[in-house]
Design a protein around this motif. Structure first.
Motif, PDB file in Angstrom:
ATOM      1  N   VAL A  70      50.368   6.291  10.464  1.00 60.37           N
ATOM      2  CA  VAL A  70      48.899   5.722  10.882  1.00 60.37           C
ATOM      3  C   VAL A  70      48.392   5.360   9.488  1.00 60.37           C
ATOM      4  O   VAL A  70      48.359   6.234   8.650  1.00 60.37           O
ATOM      5  CB  VAL A  70      47.972   6.736  11.548  1.00 60.37           C
ATOM      6  CG1 VAL A  70      46.476   6.162  11.586  1.00 60.37           C
ATOM      7  CG2 VAL A  70      48.554   6.849  13.034  1.00 60.37           C
ATOM      8  N   PRO A  71      47.862   4.074   9.176  1.00 66.94           N
ATOM      9  CA  PRO A  71      47.006   3.751   8.144  1.00 66.94           C
ATOM     10  C   PRO A  71      46.138   4.373   7.684  1.00 66.94           C
ATOM     11  O   PRO A  71      45.188   4.457   8.821  1.00 66.94           O
ATOM     12  CB  PRO A  71      47.129   2.373   8.012  1.00 66.94           C
ATOM     13  CG  PRO A  71      47.144   1.941   9.577  1.00 66.94           C
ATOM     14  CD  PRO A  71      47.960   2.880  10.274  1.00 66.94           C
ATOM     15  N   VAL A  72      45.924   4.815   6.601  1.00 64.10           N
ATOM     16  CA  VAL A  72      44.795   5.400   6.086  1.00 64.10           C
ATOM     17  C   VAL A  72      43.966   4.759   5.144  1.00 64.10           C
ATOM     18  O   VAL A  72      44.533   4.275   4.194  1.00 64.10           O
ATOM     19  CB  VAL A  72      45.034   7.169   5.633  1.00 64.10           C
ATOM     20  CG1 VAL A  72      43.610   7.651   5.266  1.00 64.10           C
ATOM     21  CG2 VAL A  72      45.627   7.799   7.105  1.00 64.10           C
ATOM     22  N   GLN A  73      42.779   4.772   5.120  1.00 61.74           N
ATOM     23  CA  GLN A  73      41.790   4.093   4.048  1.00 61.74           C
ATOM     24  C   GLN A  73      41.031   5.172   3.460  1.00 61.74           C
ATOM     25  O   GLN A  73      40.387   5.818   4.075  1.00 61.74           O
ATOM     26  CB  GLN A  73      41.183   2.941   4.623  1.00 61.74           C
ATOM     27  CG  GLN A  73      41.947   1.618   5.072  1.00 61.74           C
ATOM     28  CD  GLN A  73      41.139   0.556   5.538  1.00 61.74           C
ATOM     29  OE1 GLN A  73      40.056   0.695   5.598  1.00 61.74           O
ATOM     30  NE2 GLN A  73      41.781  -0.511   5.834  1.00 61.74           N
ATOM     31  N   ILE A  74      40.827   5.041   2.237  1.00 62.32           N
ATOM     32  CA  ILE A  74      40.155   6.112   1.558  1.00 62.32           C
ATOM     33  C   ILE A  74      38.642   5.321   1.055  1.00 62.32           C
ATOM     34  O   ILE A  74      38.978   3.990   0.429  1.00 62.32           O
ATOM     35  CB  ILE A  74      40.809   6.523   0.240  1.00 62.32           C
ATOM     36  CG1 ILE A  74      41.976   7.295   0.689  1.00 62.32           C
ATOM     37  CG2 ILE A  74      39.907   7.723  -0.569  1.00 62.32           C
ATOM     38  CD1 ILE A  74      42.776   7.945  -0.357  1.00 62.32           C
ATOM     39  N   ALA A  75      37.632   5.941   1.293  1.00 63.93           N
ATOM     40  CA  ALA A  75      36.350   5.388   0.681  1.00 63.93           C
ATOM     41  C   ALA A  75      35.451   6.596   0.145  1.00 63.93           C
ATOM     42  O   ALA A  75      35.598   7.619   0.787  1.00 63.93           O
ATOM     43  CB  ALA A  75      35.557   4.450   2.180  1.00 63.93           C
ATOM     44  N   PRO A  76      34.598   6.128  -0.533  1.00 64.44           N
ATOM     45  CA  PRO A  76      33.735   7.009  -1.162  1.00 64.44           C
ATOM     46  C   PRO A  76      32.688   7.358  -0.251  1.00 64.44           C
ATOM     47  O   PRO A  76      32.148   6.752   0.581  1.00 64.44           O
ATOM     48  CB  PRO A  76      32.914   6.603  -2.346  1.00 64.44           C
ATOM     49  CG  PRO A  76      33.127   5.198  -2.073  1.00 64.44           C
ATOM     50  CD  PRO A  76      34.529   5.106  -1.471  1.00 64.44           C
ATOM     51  N   ALA A  77      32.317   8.833   0.005  1.00 63.88           N
ATOM     52  CA  ALA A  77      31.385   9.533   0.718  1.00 63.88           C
ATOM     53  C   ALA A  77      29.791   8.902   0.293  1.00 63.88           C
ATOM     54  O   ALA A  77      29.629   8.945  -0.634  1.00 63.88           O
ATOM     55  CB  ALA A  77      31.443  10.700   0.783  1.00 63.88           C
ATOM     56  N   VAL A  78      29.038   8.359   1.365  1.00 65.47           N
ATOM     57  CA  VAL A  78      27.722   8.035   0.985  1.00 65.47           C
ATOM     58  C   VAL A  78      26.905   8.649   2.051  1.00 65.47           C
ATOM     59  O   VAL A  78      27.340   8.804   3.231  1.00 65.47           O
ATOM     60  CB  VAL A  78      27.660   6.370   0.988  1.00 65.47           C
ATOM     61  CG1 VAL A  78      28.503   5.942  -0.225  1.00 65.47           C
ATOM     62  CG2 VAL A  78      28.040   5.980   2.354  1.00 65.47           C
ATOM     63  N   ARG A  79      25.593   8.477   1.722  1.00 71.95           N
ATOM     64  CA  ARG A  79      24.420   8.832   2.786  1.00 71.95           C
ATOM     65  C   ARG A  79      23.698   7.622   3.354  1.00 71.95           C
ATOM     66  O   ARG A  79      23.172   6.998   2.315  1.00 71.95           O
ATOM     67  CB  ARG A  79      23.726   9.972   2.124  1.00 71.95           C
ATOM     68  CG  ARG A  79      22.483  10.282   3.066  1.00 71.95           C
ATOM     69  CD  ARG A  79      21.441  11.309   2.485  1.00 71.95           C
ATOM     70  NE  ARG A  79      22.036  12.759   2.374  1.00 71.95           N
ATOM     71  CZ  ARG A  79      21.296  13.864   2.349  1.00 71.95           C
ATOM     72  NH1 ARG A  79      20.309  13.702   1.649  1.00 71.95           N
ATOM     73  NH2 ARG A  79      21.906  14.789   2.111  1.00 71.95           N
ATOM     74  N   LYS A  80      23.673   7.369   4.550  1.00 77.20           N
ATOM     75  CA  LYS A  80      22.830   6.290   5.108  1.00 77.20           C
ATOM     76  C   LYS A  80      22.514   6.570   6.639  1.00 77.20           C
ATOM     77  O   LYS A  80      23.324   7.526   7.029  1.00 77.20           O
ATOM     78  CB  LYS A  80      23.698   5.095   4.859  1.00 77.20           C
ATOM     79  CG  LYS A  80      24.942   5.154   5.620  1.00 77.20           C
ATOM     80  CD  LYS A  80      25.760   3.661   5.374  1.00 77.20           C
ATOM     81  CE  LYS A  80      27.004   3.631   6.360  1.00 77.20           C
ATOM     82  NZ  LYS A  80      27.676   2.347   6.191  1.00 77.20           N
ATOM     83  N   ASP A  81      21.921   5.876   7.120  1.00 77.46           N
ATOM     84  CA  ASP A  81      21.531   5.991   8.518  1.00 77.46           C
ATOM     85  C   ASP A  81      22.293   5.482   9.569  1.00 77.46           C
ATOM     86  O   ASP A  81      23.216   4.479   8.905  1.00 77.46           O
ATOM     87  CB  ASP A  81      20.112   5.294   8.940  1.00 77.46           C
ATOM     88  CG  ASP A  81      18.897   5.952   8.013  1.00 77.46           C
ATOM     89  OD1 ASP A  81      18.972   7.228   7.573  1.00 77.46           O
ATOM     90  OD2 ASP A  81      17.769   5.160   7.691  1.00 77.46           O
ATOM     91  N   VAL A  82      22.615   6.157  10.445  1.00 75.52           N
ATOM     92  CA  VAL A  82      23.647   5.405  11.678  1.00 75.52           C
ATOM     93  C   VAL A  82      22.750   5.076  12.763  1.00 75.52           C
ATOM     94  O   VAL A  82      21.907   6.043  13.257  1.00 75.52           O
ATOM     95  CB  VAL A  82      24.772   6.576  11.625  1.00 75.52           C
ATOM     96  CG1 VAL A  82      25.627   6.761  10.523  1.00 75.52           C
ATOM     97  CG2 VAL A  82      24.165   7.889  12.189  1.00 75.52           C
ATOM     98  N   PRO A  83      23.286   4.216  13.558  1.00 79.67           N
ATOM     99  CA  PRO A  83      22.726   3.892  14.775  1.00 79.67           C
ATOM    100  C   PRO A  83      22.669   5.174  15.899  1.00 79.67           C
ATOM    101  O   PRO A  83      23.783   5.805  16.015  1.00 79.67           O
ATOM    102  CB  PRO A  83      23.400   2.665  15.214  1.00 79.67           C
ATOM    103  CG  PRO A  83      24.583   2.738  14.646  1.00 79.67           C
ATOM    104  CD  PRO A  83      24.547   3.306  13.372  1.00 79.67           C
ATOM    105  N   VAL A  84      21.822   5.266  16.501  1.00 78.24           N
ATOM    106  CA  VAL A  84      21.687   6.517  17.554  1.00 78.24           C
ATOM    107  C   VAL A  84      21.439   5.628  18.744  1.00 78.24           C
ATOM    108  O   VAL A  84      20.677   4.900  19.203  1.00 78.24           O
ATOM    109  CB  VAL A  84      20.758   7.508  17.505  1.00 78.24           C
ATOM    110  CG1 VAL A  84      20.694   8.288  18.780  1.00 78.24           C
ATOM    111  CG2 VAL A  84      20.700   8.091  16.294  1.00 78.24           C
TER     112      VAL A  84
END
Length: 290
Positions: free
Chosen positions: A62-76
């Motif tokens: 399974v391809p895996v992408q790496i991204a830096p962790a960030v804090r932001k709002d997510v939809p509810v």
């Protein structure tokens, strides 16, 4: 006797050996067959165990992408059952009584505000308008003559050739005719309004339904069915329910800005449209708690 017995024993022993040879061969064959069958069964057993114990083919990666962790709002997302309801639905009725002489729409047609849909016989109302206009002209002529008489009376009164009472009476006649003309103009305006009611136009953008009356029928303002029902489809409203526990969360979301809404089909497969939350009802249903 003893030799003979021995000889006989030898003969008997020789015959006994001759009879035992076939029995010995069959015994060997019978022994070999079970052994062979057992060997085959053991081979199958070990082959099955070896195949079962073999490692399965590895799953594809399974391809895996790496991204830096960030804090932001997510939809509810809050999900509720809703019903589609038109913002406006109008039953088109005539405002005057008369014969329906024209029906200018087709069933299921999209119409715009101001489009002419039907016409009631305008001739009686046009005659009433013409009569009111003629009455205005008549009273205007009378007023003009009364003003001339008033001017002469005023000139004579200034020379003491006419009494003050005659002058006052003529002034009253002029004022009465002016009031009569104002009344005539109001009657003319009312007749013009009645005439305009003979042309039935759409009050909004929408879609027509089934025609409820045909040309040639006499229509009345008191008819319950009307001529046609127009339903506004753009924009349209969706009424949805949510548990009362989510009320505060929705209110807080409204304070931060417009709350997005998405309408799906019953199975959730098709997006019917997107919009924003317009209002929250002013009471919670006691029976369901929504």
């Amino acid at each position: 006797m003893r030799v003979l017995h021995k000889a006989k024993g030898q003969v008997m022993s020789t015959e006994g050996q001759g009879r035992r040879r076939p029995f010995t061969r069959w015994w060997i064959v019978a022994l070999i067959v079970p052994v062979a069958i057992g060997g085959l069964a053991a081979a199958k057993y070990f082959e099955r165990n070896s195949s079962a114990g073999a490692a399965p083919d590895p799953a594809p990666g399974v391809p895996v992408q790496i991204a830096p962790a960030v804090r932001k709002d997510v939809p509810v997302y809050l999900t509720g059952i809703g019903t589609v309801q038109a913002l406006n639905t109008v039953t088109m009725r005539t405002q005057v009584e008369g014969q329906l002489v024209k029906v200018l729409f087709k069933e299921g047609q999209n119409v715009k505000k101001g489009d002419l849909l039907a016409v009631v016989d305008p001739r009686p109302f046009q005659a009433a308008l013409d009569q009111a206009a003629a009455k205005i002209k008549q009273d205007q002529a009378n007023l003009q003559n009364a003003k001339l008489v008033l001017a002469r009376d005023a000139s004579l009164a200034s020379q003491d050739f006419a009494s003050q009472q005659a002058l006052d009476n003529q002034r009253s006649v002029v004022a009465e005719l002016e009031a009569q003309i104002a009344q005539d103009q109001a009657s003319r305006d009312a007749a013009a309004i009645q005439l305009s009611f003979t042309q039935i136009t759409s009050p909004l953008d929408g879609r027509t339904g089934v025609r409820l009356v045909d040309e040639g029928n006499i229509v009345h303002p008191t008819d319950t069915n009307g001529i046609v029902v127009i339903t506004q489809t753009q924009p349209i409203s969706v009424l949805s329910t949510l548990p009362e526990d989510e009320l505060e969360a929705v209110r807080e979301a409204q304070k931060r800005g417009p709350v997005s809404m998405t309408a799906f089909t019953r199975d959730g497969a098709v997006n019917l449209g997107n919009g924003t939350l317009s209002l929250i009802d002013n009471e919670i249903q006691q029976a369901s708690g929504n």
